[in-house]
Every structure is written in structure tokens, then in C-alpha cells.
Design a protein around this motif. Structure first.
Motif: not given
Length: 460
Positions: A217-226
Motif C-alpha cells: 500500500r502506498l500513500r503520498v501527499d504532494a503538490a505541483t503548483t506554478d
């Protein structure tokens, strides 16, 4: 100066050069720059730390004697790391149930919450991926490549796994020490599936669990923004229509200090710039010195600089990515035999051994220029005892300042400066697109570059 300005042996016989190189042995500025950069909390592309690093590099270039130093901002996709949870589930009764492992998300990893069977794909070569059923699975691939074939880049392995139907990608270090590796999944955009790095020790267990048909099981919290990043550059030498470009990236991954990759490179460039400033009268064309941002996220600073410059007026590019790390300087001449010969002549003229690799690759800051036909050389380095294939400590938490020997920074700064001086006196033929494409085809790079989304569309 020597009567024969085109003779590389002038580096030994010219009194001005001799005095300048002598002073370089006592120059602490490369080490001081490395220290200031590695003292920053992080230098990830688009971060406040990278912005501060650009200011530090600007000050260092100005102090070295580079003229008209400026900082140019450019847009990019800023990736921000959150939490990552990785656990093996559905283990047979012979082993003790569910088990969690340390993992770190790789840059441009999207957020995700998924489960799937673990599938060991060995080194992650296309052939190994073709031999297994990855549909809906979590692919586990090594950071290294078998010695009997060209090195396969992380982005190639990831692209092949995603195309084969994997739900996630696990990049497992081959260097021991509980060091999960990092590295971008693609260039300047969120990736198609999640990807994480795990240590060599974790890889040993994952191979065992994969053999037992375990799931994970894999859980990732990440964000890609300008966001935005920065290039720093200025000039040395006469005002000429043509110029030579010398560059190194100053950004680093956020898991470590980034001393080897590429604090050493930008420190070497600043050391070389100081030498060239003292030898400015011997330069026969303008030299642009640049520190570029966001290389680790997809050569973004080099791409922005290439878009801003008139590439027809750029005689050649010297990309310092990897020099200063280890004792032996290595030159990657990227299919340009004249560049290879010149580098060897310069090293021989001062009695310094030099390694050489003629094969091109697309995964460093030379690439935006090389694919446009500009001859490019990359300066790298290797340990005296050789070393196994892969990044070693770089792209891990072990990439710290204590690994660096200041003597290597000084020596490689001198060799870089001598090479640049000779390049200002030498016309190097352009690299044709046909020749370059043929070299990549001969190295079986086509499928991998397509998987990594770096194959030029004009080559189709």
C-alpha cells in the motif's frame, strides 16, 4: 604570453598564467561558496532556499571578477513534498504480517492512495519489464544498471514501467546505508503515476516479499503548483559576436545538502571564473559564466537560458556537472571529436590525467544546447579506484560537505579555466542533428528517451 597563443602548453610556460594558477592553489573562494550553499536548509528548485542560493552565487561571481552579473527569473512547476507511507500487506503466514518501510516521494510524484502486488523488475531495463505482468502492480527497480550495457536513467525506467501498466514505481538504491534515493520522475510536470525511493536494505526485503506474492500500500501527499526559479550569469573577456558558455547548476534535492551534486560543480565554475578574470587579456571571445537553477527538476534553468540566448552565436558549452567531487577529472564530449581532442591536449599540457567518454546522453544541462547543434562538453569526476555504476551518495541524505576535498575543487577549477581559455581560441564544428540521432540510436537510447519524454520531436 606565449608566442603561440593556440598552444595549450602555454599553461605551463606563460608567466602570467603560472602566477595565476599559483594563486589559485591558495584560493578558498570555491570552498567558501560550497560552505555557504550547503549551509542552506535546502536548495530545491523553486524554493526560497534556491532563491537565496541564487543571490549567493551572484555575489560569488561578482567577487570573482565576472562583469554585469544579473539574476533572471523564469517560470516552472514547483513541486512540494508531503508525507509518504509505504507498507507491505497480505504477507503469508511465514512472515510477520503487515510491515511499514521508509520511503520518500520522488519529485513530480502526484498525490495518491493505492494498493497493488509487488513486482520486482530487477534493474528496470525494458527487457526485464517486458518479462513480467505489471498491469496494476507496483514496480520495484534498482538504481543501477548491468555493467555490460549503457546506463539506464531513472526516468527511462519509470516511463517504461508506467507504459507497462504499473500503478506505482519504487526506485530502490543499490548503495547500502539506509539511503532512500530521490530524483525527478519527469521534467517540469506532474508524473502519470506515483514514484518513491527506498533504501538498498528495504529493496532486499521487497524482493523477498515479491517472491511471496505480497501486496503493498502506498500513500503520498504532494503538490505541483506554478512557481519560478532563477539563472545567474555574467561575462568575461572581449565583446565579440560569438561567445563561449560555461555553466553549472546550483540547485539540489531537498533531502540533503547537495554538496557533491552540484555544489562542487558551481564552486568549480566560480574558481575557474576567478582564474579567467586574471587571464582576461588572453581570451579571444566573450565567455558567459552561468549558474542555472532547477536542473534536478528537468534542466529547467538550462532550457530557459538556451531560449534566451542566440544559439548560433554560442561557440560551445562547458557544463560542469560532477567536477570537483573526486580526484580524477572526466570529460564527456558528447559526439564532438574536436572537443575531445582539445580537452585531452589541455590535460596533457599540464601533466594531468583525464578520463574520457565520447557517448552523448540527454540528462544534464548540456542537452538543450547539444540538441540544437552546439558542441558541448560535460566535466565530471571519478574516484581514483573507479567505482560502481550509479550516483553513489548523490541524490541521498549522504550528499554532504564532508565528502568533498577542497584540493579537488582547486585543481578542477584550474583545468576548467585552461580548457575554456583554449576554447576561446578554437573553432569547434557544430554537431549535426543526423549525427547526434545516429549516436543515440547506436546506443539503443530511442525507446528510453521516448519513455522519459526527452526524444526531440524533430527527429521523428
Amino acid at each position: 604570453m606565449s608566442d603561440d597563443d593556440s598552444d595549450p602548453t602555454a599553461g605551463r610556460s606563460d608567466p602570467t598564467t603560472a602566477r595565476t594558477l599559483g594563486r589559485a592553489w591558495a584560493d578558498d573562494r570555491p570552498w567558501e561558496l560550497l560552505t555557504r550553499l550547503t549551509a542552506l536548509p535546502r536548495r530545491m528548485g523553486g524554493s526560497p532556499g534556491e532563491r537565496r542560493a541564487a543571490e549567493i552565487v551572484s555575489d560569488a561571481l561578482d567577487e570573482a571578477g565576472v562583469a554585469d552579473v544579473r539574476i533572471d527569473e523564469f517560470p516552472m512547476q514547483h513541486w512540494q513534498r508531503g508525507t509518504t507511507e509505504f507498507a507491505v500487506t497480505d504477507v503469508d503466514d511465514a512472515l510477520a504480517g503487515e510491515r511499514s518501510f521508509e520511503a520518500i516521494a520522488l519529485p513530480y510524484c502526484p498525490p495518491g492512495d493505492l494498493e497493488g502486488p509487488l513486482v520486482d523488475v530487477g534493474y528496470g531495463t525494458p527487457e526485464e519489464i517486458d518479462e513480467v505482468d505489471l498491469q496494476g502492480g507496483i514496480a520495484v527497480a534498482s538504481t543501477t544498471t548491468p555493467s555490460d550495457r549503457r546506463f539506464v536513467h531513472r526516468m527511462e525506467k519509470f516511463g517504461h514501467a508506467a507504459a507497462a501498466g504499473a500503478e506505482a514505481f519504487v526506485f530502490a538504491n543499490h548503495v547500502s546505508g539506509q539511503l532512500p534515493p530521490t530524483g525527478a520522475l519527469r521534467f517540469d510536470a506532474e508524473a502519470a503515476i506515483p514514484g518513491v525511493g527506498v533504501s538498498a536494505e528495504t529493496r532486499d526485503w521487497l524482493a523477498e516479499y515479491a517472491e511471496r506474492d505480497a501486496r503493498a500500500r502506498l500513500r503520498v501527499d504532494a503538490a505541483t503548483t506554478d512557481g519560478s526559479s532563477r539563472n545567474v550569469h555574467g561575462t568575461l573577456g572581449p565583446e565579440t559576436d560569438e561567445e563561449l558558455l560555461v555553466l553549472a547548476h546550483y540547485d539540489a534535492h531537498d533531502v540533503a545538502e547537495g554538496a557533491l551534486d552540484n555544489g562542487c560543480g558551481i564552486a568549480t565554475v566560480v574558481g575557474a571564473a576567478s582564474i579567467l578574470a586574471d587571464l582576461e587579456d588572453a581570451l579571444e571571445c566573450r565567455v558567459r559564466i552561468a549558474g542555472v537553477g532547477s536542473e534536478e527538476l528537468g534542466l529547467l534553468g538550462a532550457e530557459a537560458l538556451a531560449a534566451d540566448l542566440d544559439l548560433e552565436s554560442v561557440r560551445a558549452v562547458v557544463s560542469v556537472d560532477g567536477a570537483g567531487r573526486f580526484r580524477n577529472l572526466t570529460v564527456l564530449s558528447h559526439a564532438s571529436e574536436p572537443l575531445a581532442t582539445l580537452a585531452e591536449d589541455v590535460a596533457e599540457s599540464v601533466g594531468q590525467p583525464i578520463g574520457h567518454d565520447r557517448d552523448p546522453h540527454p540528462f544534464s544541462d548540456h542537452w538543450p544546447f547539444l540538441r540544437a547543434g552546439v558542441p558541448a562538453v560535460q566535466l565530471h569526476s571519478e574516484p581514483t579506484d573507479g567505482g560502481e555504476r550509479g550516483r553513489g551518495w548523490t541524490h541521498t541524505a549522504a550528499d554532504t560537505r564532508d565528502k568533498v576535498d577542497p584540493r579537488n575543487l582547486r585543481e578542477h577549477s584550474m583545468l576548467t579555466a585552461l580548457l575554456v581559455r583554449e576554447l576561446t581560441r578554437t573553432e569547434i564544428p557544430r554537431v549535426s542533428a543526423d549525427e547526434l540521432r545516429e549516436r543515440f540510436e547506436a546506443q539503443n537510447y530511442v525507446a528510453g528517451m521516448r519513455a522519459a519524454d526527452v526524444w526531440p520531436s524533430t527527429w521523428d
